[in-house]
Design a protein around this motif. Structure first.
Motif, PDB file in Angstrom:
ATOM      1  N   ALA A   1      40.446 -22.176  31.701  1.00  0.00           N
ATOM      2  CA  ALA A   1      41.858 -21.997  31.355  1.00  0.00           C
ATOM      3  C   ALA A   1      42.682 -22.974  32.169  1.00  0.00           C
ATOM      4  O   ALA A   1      42.353 -23.285  33.317  1.00  0.00           O
ATOM      5  N   THR A   2      43.726 -23.495  31.555  1.00  0.00           N
ATOM      6  CA  THR A   2      44.701 -24.323  32.252  1.00  0.00           C
ATOM      7  C   THR A   2      46.032 -23.606  32.138  1.00  0.00           C
ATOM      8  O   THR A   2      46.435 -23.237  31.034  1.00  0.00           O
TER       9      THR A   2
ATOM     10  N   MET B   1      52.023 -21.826  44.657  1.00  0.00           N
ATOM     11  CA  MET B   1      53.012 -22.902  44.666  1.00  0.00           C
ATOM     12  C   MET B   1      54.429 -22.344  44.475  1.00  0.00           C
ATOM     13  O   MET B   1      55.394 -23.107  44.500  1.00  0.00           O
TER      14      MET B   1
ATOM     15  N   THR C   1      46.280 -22.633  28.275  1.00  0.00           N
ATOM     16  CA  THR C   1      45.320 -23.008  27.236  1.00  0.00           C
ATOM     17  C   THR C   1      43.964 -22.423  27.607  1.00  0.00           C
ATOM     18  O   THR C   1      43.692 -22.144  28.774  1.00  0.00           O
TER      19      THR C   1
ATOM     20  N   MET D   1      56.967 -28.628  36.242  1.00  0.00           N
ATOM     21  CA  MET D   1      55.890 -27.814  35.699  1.00  0.00           C
ATOM     22  C   MET D   1      54.727 -27.878  36.682  1.00  0.00           C
ATOM     23  O   MET D   1      54.288 -28.969  37.057  1.00  0.00           O
ATOM     24  N   ALA D   2      54.252 -26.722  37.116  1.00  0.00           N
ATOM     25  CA  ALA D   2      53.044 -26.654  37.943  1.00  0.00           C
ATOM     26  C   ALA D   2      51.859 -26.374  37.033  1.00  0.00           C
ATOM     27  O   ALA D   2      51.952 -25.551  36.123  1.00  0.00           O
ATOM     28  N   ILE D   3      50.772 -27.114  37.233  1.00  0.00           N
ATOM     29  CA  ILE D   3      49.604 -27.018  36.357  1.00  0.00           C
ATOM     30  C   ILE D   3      48.358 -26.793  37.199  1.00  0.00           C
ATOM     31  O   ILE D   3      48.135 -27.490  38.188  1.00  0.00           O
ATOM     32  N   SER D   4      47.552 -25.825  36.783  1.00  0.00           N
ATOM     33  CA  SER D   4      46.284 -25.587  37.468  1.00  0.00           C
ATOM     34  C   SER D   4      45.219 -25.242  36.442  1.00  0.00           C
ATOM     35  O   SER D   4      45.533 -24.719  35.368  1.00  0.00           O
ATOM     36  N   THR D   5      43.969 -25.537  36.752  1.00  0.00           N
ATOM     37  CA  THR D   5      42.897 -25.251  35.804  1.00  0.00           C
ATOM     38  C   THR D   5      41.687 -24.696  36.534  1.00  0.00           C
ATOM     39  O   THR D   5      41.397 -25.100  37.665  1.00  0.00           O
ATOM     40  N   ASP D   6      41.014 -23.737  35.919  1.00  0.00           N
ATOM     41  CA  ASP D   6      39.828 -23.117  36.506  1.00  0.00           C
ATOM     42  C   ASP D   6      38.794 -22.872  35.417  1.00  0.00           C
ATOM     43  O   ASP D   6      39.137 -22.571  34.283  1.00  0.00           O
ATOM     44  N   THR D   7      37.545 -22.968  35.836  1.00  0.00           N
ATOM     45  CA  THR D   7      36.426 -22.656  34.951  1.00  0.00           C
ATOM     46  C   THR D   7      35.663 -21.464  35.521  1.00  0.00           C
ATOM     47  O   THR D   7      35.491 -21.375  36.735  1.00  0.00           O
TER      48      THR D   7
ATOM     49  N   ASP E   1      47.011 -19.507  41.469  1.00  0.00           N
ATOM     50  CA  ASP E   1      47.377 -20.865  41.906  1.00  0.00           C
ATOM     51  C   ASP E   1      48.862 -21.134  41.691  1.00  0.00           C
ATOM     52  O   ASP E   1      49.508 -21.810  42.502  1.00  0.00           O
ATOM     53  N   LEU E   2      49.405 -20.621  40.586  1.00  0.00           N
ATOM     54  CA  LEU E   2      50.850 -20.761  40.370  1.00  0.00           C
ATOM     55  C   LEU E   2      51.613 -20.003  41.455  1.00  0.00           C
ATOM     56  O   LEU E   2      52.604 -20.506  42.007  1.00  0.00           O
TER      57      LEU E   2
ATOM     58  N   PHE F   1      50.258 -23.088  33.071  1.00  0.00           N
ATOM     59  CA  PHE F   1      51.496 -23.826  33.263  1.00  0.00           C
ATOM     60  C   PHE F   1      52.542 -22.881  33.818  1.00  0.00           C
ATOM     61  O   PHE F   1      52.735 -21.792  33.295  1.00  0.00           O
TER      62      PHE F   1
END
Lengths: 315, 315
Positions: free
Chosen positions: B133-134, B75, B83, B38-44, B71-72, B136
């Motif tokens: 948001a995060t 990768m 989320t 699972m690739a995970i990235s988060t941005d505000t 970002d996904l 997946f």
């Protein structure tokens, strides 16, 4: 190196686990062992809404993390990792010194709960400090504790003591006295009940974040049952007891407890008590589940008590 | 039903996938097929930092989601879920009407990119709107595209055109003209390059979010190589070309492009072009990787150009 990248290197790289790829790539990469599921929860805290500007920086990050870990505890998931979004006010007290303590607090809790940082984002705002964390926990497939499983005939239980955090906020606002600092500590540093092995022992579980009565309402609604709370049996800390019984309504409706609310079949009660005792977590029976709807707070004579406010309103 | 819960039901429940447990429990539950990661990235995003107060509400949520999806893409992960944390200013223009359009925009992008909402949190603030948001994504184990794999002898490539979003922001600020609205659209709605199958074709990849030169600096640093960018070959849209060559530096340093930056071995170049062409994604060679360090921007005569600003500073 621009501001953001050196800021992240100074404060957050030390918190990063191997799955974060050292916070140097576009994503973190995690895997999930076969037969397991990943439980995911996310929470935001805003300055002067969920914590106070004057709160010690060490506790602010820990509170954010612990509120999230409490959601994992409520599902019976084992904490694994988290992401962190930090939105910092311009020209504020939130400087390098503040963030150094903030990160030190997180480092301490990472050891305590066995989690590492996966990644995050750092931005700036003209408003107050805003912090979001998303946590990841692992659990055996199909074993998650749910809010929707409570059954008529179950008894209702809580861990720990109820209402301390709400009283702690009043103490920090100077409205009540807190000579030992116990109550304000409970507001600033919740104790998520991770590590209890409640799989198979309870029909329903959730964490109490918005107030006991309101959160009982969620279990009642999701499970399609009525809940009777026996007000006199709701456990109070000795600091709360010292303040007197006039604070009962505040305790039953105040937020930020992060204790677990559990619905247990009669035949499992002794095993529930044993499982909690193994982890030194107090657990107390405070009511019963029956067919019907809604949450009913009863006094020692079994009469329904009138409660004005139900719980924390988010906005 | 308190404010938060009915707000969530009105706007966000329609976006929730099965793993969200209908947004009714403490966590979402996801599983990860064996052999996958699972690739995970988060941005505000913060109002008036990452988007403008006057931006159409439909585009604000989509921009947040798309920046994360980019970002996904970087990768090589397939989008799966996200989320959402929403921190809403008191008594603002961000009312039910605004959030209804915001959610409608998200619903549209959920279909476009094959993602659903897992969960979130809604809070209020005395400051501007803050959105996190995060995301997946899933990918085959050990196939993630990294920033650190570029090798001397590789050529440097970008998808799409570079600098449109930065010019779009200037257009929205009334500083340049944008008669067709193409540039402002590129600022408001990035096009994450998900769905390209670049596994095995490129040595390194990342998405361009902070400006071409600065992001080349990340690949150079993480891979331990030097990068030469041939400024004249960096693709411009016709809207950008119309504005003239005096905007070149702005285009090379401006943020928000969300195109992919790729390092490709000579023997894979034709396959890279083919993989992109299959998805109708333009891809252009803009420079070369060599041993050394740093990023060097060269003009048509091969001379190093002086560039003042490197890229977007987060704070």
């Amino acid at each position: 190196m621009s501001g953001e990248f050196s800021f992240i290197a100074r404060h957050f790289r030390q918190l990063a686990g191997p799955e974060s790829l050292d916070l140097r790539d576009d994503c973190a990469l995690i895997s999930c062992p076969s037969g397991q599921e990943m439980a995911i929860s996310t929470d935001t805290m805003v300055e002067n809404v969920h914590f106070l500007t004057e709160d010690p920086p060490e506790t602010v990050g820990r509170k954010l993390l612990r509120c999230n870990l409490s959601d994992l505890a409520a599902m019976g998931a084992e904490p694994y990792a988290y992401t962190l979004n930090v939105t910092i006010p311009h020209a504020s007290r939130y400087d390098d010194v503040w963030f150094s303590s903030f990160a030190a607090g997180l480092a301490e809790d990472q050891k305590l709960y066995g989690v590492t940082l996966l990644g995050g984002d750092t931005t700036s705002t003209a408003g107050p400090l805003v912090l979001s964390a998303t946590v990841f926990g692992r659990l055996k497939k199909d074993t998650a504790l749910r809010r929707s499983g409570a059954k008529a005939g179950d008894s209702l239980w809580v861990t720990g003591t109820i209402g301390d955090a709400a009283l702690g906020l009043l103490a920090l606002q100077g409205k009540i006295s807190d000579p030992t600092g116990f109550l304000s500590e409970r507001y600033r540093l919740p104790r998520p009940r991770t590590g209890l092995n409640l799989n198979g022992l309870v029909h329903a579980a959730m964490d109490i974040s918005d107030g006991l009565i309101q959160d009982c309402g969620h279990i009642a609604a999701e499970s399609g049952v009525a809940i009777d709370i026996l007000a006199d049996t709701v456990p109070a800390s000795s600091a709360a007891n010292t303040l007197g019984s006039q604070w009962l309504e505040q305790r039953l409706t105040g937020g930020d407890d992060y204790e677990l609310l559990l619905s247990c079949a009669p035949e499992n009660e002794s095993m529930l008590v044993q499982a909690c005792s193994q982890r030194n977590v107090p657990v107390t029976r405070i009511g019963a589940i029956r067919s019907g709807a809604g949450v009913h707070v009863l006094n020692a004579e079994g009469q329904v008590m009138g409660i004005q406010k139900k719980g924390w309103q988010h906005f």
